[in-house]
Design a protein around this motif. Structure first.
Motif, PDB file in Angstrom:
ATOM      1  N   UNK A 187       5.230   4.488 -84.190  1.00 57.10           N
ATOM      2  CA  UNK A 187       6.047   3.287 -84.042  1.00 57.10           C
ATOM      3  C   UNK A 187       5.647   2.613 -82.733  1.00 57.10           C
ATOM      4  N   UNK A 188       5.318   1.336 -82.825  1.00 59.21           N
ATOM      5  CA  UNK A 188       4.894   0.559 -81.657  1.00 59.21           C
ATOM      6  C   UNK A 188       5.939  -0.506 -81.367  1.00 59.21           C
ATOM      7  N   UNK A 189       6.325  -0.628 -80.103  1.00 58.93           N
ATOM      8  CA  UNK A 189       7.171  -1.759 -79.707  1.00 58.93           C
ATOM      9  C   UNK A 189       6.453  -2.553 -78.630  1.00 58.93           C
ATOM     10  N   UNK A 190       6.309  -3.835 -78.869  1.00 61.39           N
ATOM     11  CA  UNK A 190       5.665  -4.704 -77.890  1.00 61.39           C
ATOM     12  C   UNK A 190       6.689  -5.286 -76.926  1.00 61.39           C
ATOM     13  N   UNK A 191       6.216  -5.917 -75.879  1.00 62.60           N
ATOM     14  CA  UNK A 191       6.987  -6.739 -74.921  1.00 62.60           C
ATOM     15  C   UNK A 191       7.614  -5.992 -73.756  1.00 62.60           C
ATOM     16  N   UNK A 192       7.378  -4.698 -73.620  1.00 57.92           N
ATOM     17  CA  UNK A 192       7.866  -3.984 -72.450  1.00 57.92           C
ATOM     18  C   UNK A 192       9.241  -3.375 -72.570  1.00 57.92           C
ATOM     19  N   UNK A 193       9.934  -3.628 -73.668  1.00 57.53           N
ATOM     20  CA  UNK A 193      11.248  -3.020 -73.873  1.00 57.53           C
ATOM     21  C   UNK A 193      11.076  -1.593 -74.398  1.00 57.53           C
ATOM     22  N   UNK A 194      11.891  -0.669 -73.897  1.00 58.32           N
ATOM     23  CA  UNK A 194      11.760   0.744 -74.274  1.00 58.32           C
ATOM     24  C   UNK A 194      12.986   1.210 -75.049  1.00 58.32           C
ATOM     25  N   UNK A 195      13.217   0.585 -76.190  1.00 53.17           N
ATOM     26  CA  UNK A 195      14.298   1.007 -77.072  1.00 53.17           C
ATOM     27  C   UNK A 195      13.865   0.755 -78.510  1.00 53.17           C
ATOM     28  N   UNK A 196      14.557   1.386 -79.467  1.00 57.74           N
ATOM     29  CA  UNK A 196      14.120   1.292 -80.858  1.00 57.74           C
ATOM     30  C   UNK A 196      14.915   0.255 -81.651  1.00 57.74           C
ATOM     31  N   UNK A 197      15.983  -0.283 -81.071  1.00 54.66           N
ATOM     32  CA  UNK A 197      16.706  -1.418 -81.647  1.00 54.66           C
ATOM     33  C   UNK A 197      17.061  -1.264 -83.124  1.00 54.66           C
ATOM     34  N   UNK A 198      17.556  -0.078 -83.492  1.00 53.88           N
ATOM     35  CA  UNK A 198      18.120   0.103 -84.824  1.00 53.88           C
ATOM     36  C   UNK A 198      17.057   0.000 -85.924  1.00 53.88           C
ATOM     37  N   UNK A 199      15.840   0.420 -85.616  1.00 51.85           N
ATOM     38  CA  UNK A 199      14.715   0.292 -86.554  1.00 51.85           C
ATOM     39  C   UNK A 199      14.316   1.655 -87.103  1.00 51.85           C
ATOM     40  N   UNK A 200      14.386   1.816 -88.414  1.00 54.60           N
ATOM     41  CA  UNK A 200      13.936   3.032 -89.099  1.00 54.60           C
ATOM     42  C   UNK A 200      14.501   4.294 -88.439  1.00 54.60           C
ATOM     43  N   UNK A 201      15.809   4.320 -88.256  1.00 57.60           N
ATOM     44  CA  UNK A 201      16.434   5.419 -87.521  1.00 57.60           C
ATOM     45  C   UNK A 201      16.205   6.772 -88.185  1.00 57.60           C
ATOM     46  N   UNK A 202      16.396   6.852 -89.471  1.00 58.49           N
ATOM     47  CA  UNK A 202      16.210   8.115 -90.184  1.00 58.49           C
ATOM     48  C   UNK A 202      14.727   8.455 -90.274  1.00 58.49           C
ATOM     49  N   UNK A 203      13.944   7.478 -90.640  1.00 57.60           N
ATOM     50  CA  UNK A 203      12.530   7.719 -90.958  1.00 57.60           C
ATOM     51  C   UNK A 203      11.688   8.089 -89.731  1.00 57.60           C
ATOM     52  N   UNK A 204      12.096   7.639 -88.554  1.00 56.82           N
ATOM     53  CA  UNK A 204      11.261   7.844 -87.372  1.00 56.82           C
ATOM     54  C   UNK A 204      11.682   9.051 -86.540  1.00 56.82           C
ATOM     55  N   UNK A 205      12.430   9.982 -87.143  1.00 56.75           N
ATOM     56  CA  UNK A 205      12.919  11.142 -86.403  1.00 56.75           C
ATOM     57  C   UNK A 205      11.798  11.914 -85.708  1.00 56.75           C
ATOM     58  N   UNK A 206      10.628  11.978 -86.328  1.00 56.78           N
ATOM     59  CA  UNK A 206       9.501  12.692 -85.735  1.00 56.78           C
ATOM     60  C   UNK A 206       8.286  11.801 -85.523  1.00 56.78           C
ATOM     61  N   UNK A 207       8.497  10.499 -85.469  1.00 57.76           N
ATOM     62  CA  UNK A 207       7.392   9.573 -85.212  1.00 57.76           C
ATOM     63  C   UNK A 207       6.974   9.641 -83.747  1.00 57.76           C
ATOM     64  N   UNK A 208       5.730   9.322 -83.499  1.00 50.99           N
ATOM     65  CA  UNK A 208       5.260   9.106 -82.136  1.00 50.99           C
ATOM     66  C   UNK A 208       5.570   7.654 -81.772  1.00 50.99           C
ATOM     67  N   UNK A 209       5.884   7.411 -80.492  1.00 47.91           N
ATOM     68  CA  UNK A 209       6.233   6.064 -80.042  1.00 47.91           C
ATOM     69  C   UNK A 209       5.262   5.565 -78.989  1.00 47.91           C
ATOM     70  N   UNK A 210       5.001   4.258 -79.030  1.00 53.34           N
ATOM     71  CA  UNK A 210       4.240   3.583 -77.987  1.00 53.34           C
ATOM     72  C   UNK A 210       5.021   2.335 -77.589  1.00 53.34           C
ATOM     73  N   UNK A 211       5.446   2.281 -76.333  1.00 51.06           N
ATOM     74  CA  UNK A 211       6.105   1.094 -75.804  1.00 51.06           C
ATOM     75  C   UNK A 211       5.105   0.395 -74.883  1.00 51.06           C
ATOM     76  N   UNK A 212       4.698  -0.799 -75.250  1.00 53.64           N
ATOM     77  CA  UNK A 212       3.647  -1.483 -74.494  1.00 53.64           C
ATOM     78  C   UNK A 212       4.161  -2.811 -73.949  1.00 53.64           C
ATOM     79  N   UNK A 213       3.529  -3.302 -72.869  1.00 51.56           N
ATOM     80  CA  UNK A 213       3.977  -4.527 -72.213  1.00 51.56           C
ATOM     81  C   UNK A 213       3.532  -5.792 -72.938  1.00 51.56           C
ATOM     82  N   UNK A 214       2.523  -5.710 -73.752  1.00 52.92           N
ATOM     83  CA  UNK A 214       1.976  -6.884 -74.435  1.00 52.92           C
ATOM     84  C   UNK A 214       3.038  -7.586 -75.270  1.00 52.92           C
ATOM     85  N   UNK A 215       3.154  -8.900 -75.122  1.00 51.95           N
ATOM     86  CA  UNK A 215       4.042  -9.678 -75.984  1.00 51.95           C
ATOM     87  C   UNK A 215       3.391  -9.810 -77.355  1.00 51.95           C
TER      88      UNK A 215
END
Length: 243
Positions: A187-215
């Protein structure tokens, strides 16, 4: 010794999910209205989808509009809905001709009938494609999805189609919007925010995350490739201890 490209593909994520954040800030930094950034972000989706086959990505899920986004100004919401309609009309032929299967997840109740009609048509037009499975989360929220799934599950129990003792963690996913999809690996989140914002809560229980600054409008296929490569270096233990 050079790495084997095929091995790199096999070690990469098969399902990537993206929280496409930063469109409004990207536009405001250029002195333009927020909708200008959303249009730029929509164009970026095409580049990312086109990059998926070469990176071994079979499933791509993008967060387009959340259940909380209705709180934005009426002008922005109306502009986004118009953008979704225009995007579907413009991209249907390209998606269909290039082997992309499109699905939409989320609650369609608040969407207008024209948009729902276009969504249904795009799903039907691409249903036999299998190169990349593109899932668009539209009026989607993870908690809302679980609540809707639980209602359907409870109805089946009440009507005798399912026994209470048969309900376990393997049962609920069959009622989720994503029931035909594998869970996301990355799961990738752009823009520098480090939260998952109610996205795929069940499905991402064991996902790897990348929080990046790029807009999001600045996100490129090259950056996606780099993140997929990073994913390949991680040890995914799923709660176990590797020997």
């Amino acid at each position: 010794m050079p790495k084997d490209p095929q091995t790199e593909l096999e070690s990469g994520p098969r399902h990537v999910a993206i929280i496409m954040d930063g469109n409004g800030r990207w536009a405001q930094a250029r002195g333009r209205p927020r909708l200008f950034g959303h249009h730029a972000g929509a164009r970026r989706v095409r580049e990312v989808v086109e990059a998926c086959p070469g990176l071994g990505i079979k499933y791509l899920t993008v967060f387009a509009f959340s259940t909380e986004n209705w709180k934005r100004t009426q002008v922005e919401v109306a502009g986004l809905m118009n953008l979704f309609r225009r995007y579907i009309i413009k991209e249907t032929r390209t998606l269909a001709d290039n082997g992309i299967r499109v699905r939409f997840i989320g609650d369609r109740v608040r969407l207008d009938s024209k948009l729902i009609e276009l969504m249904d048509s795009l799903e039907e037009e691409t249903k036999n494609n299998d190169l990349v499975h593109l899932t668009v989360a539209l009026n989607y929220g993870g908690r809302d999805e679980v609540a809707r799934a639980t209602k359907r599950l409870a109805r089946d129990v009440a009507e005798g189609r399912l026994k209470p003792e048969e309900v376990d963690e393997e049962t609920l996913p069959k009622y989720l919007d994503t029931r035909v999809l594998p869970d996301p690996d990355l799961v990738i989140r752009t823009s520098g925010e480090a939260r998952i914002s109610n996205f795929l809560l069940w499905q991402s229980a064991y996902s790897e995350y990348e929080f990046i600054d790029t807009l999001w409008p600045d996100f490129t296929a090259a950056e996606l490739a780099r993140l997929c490569q990073n994913y390949g270096t991680r040890d995914r233990r799923f709660g176990a201890v590797l020997a």
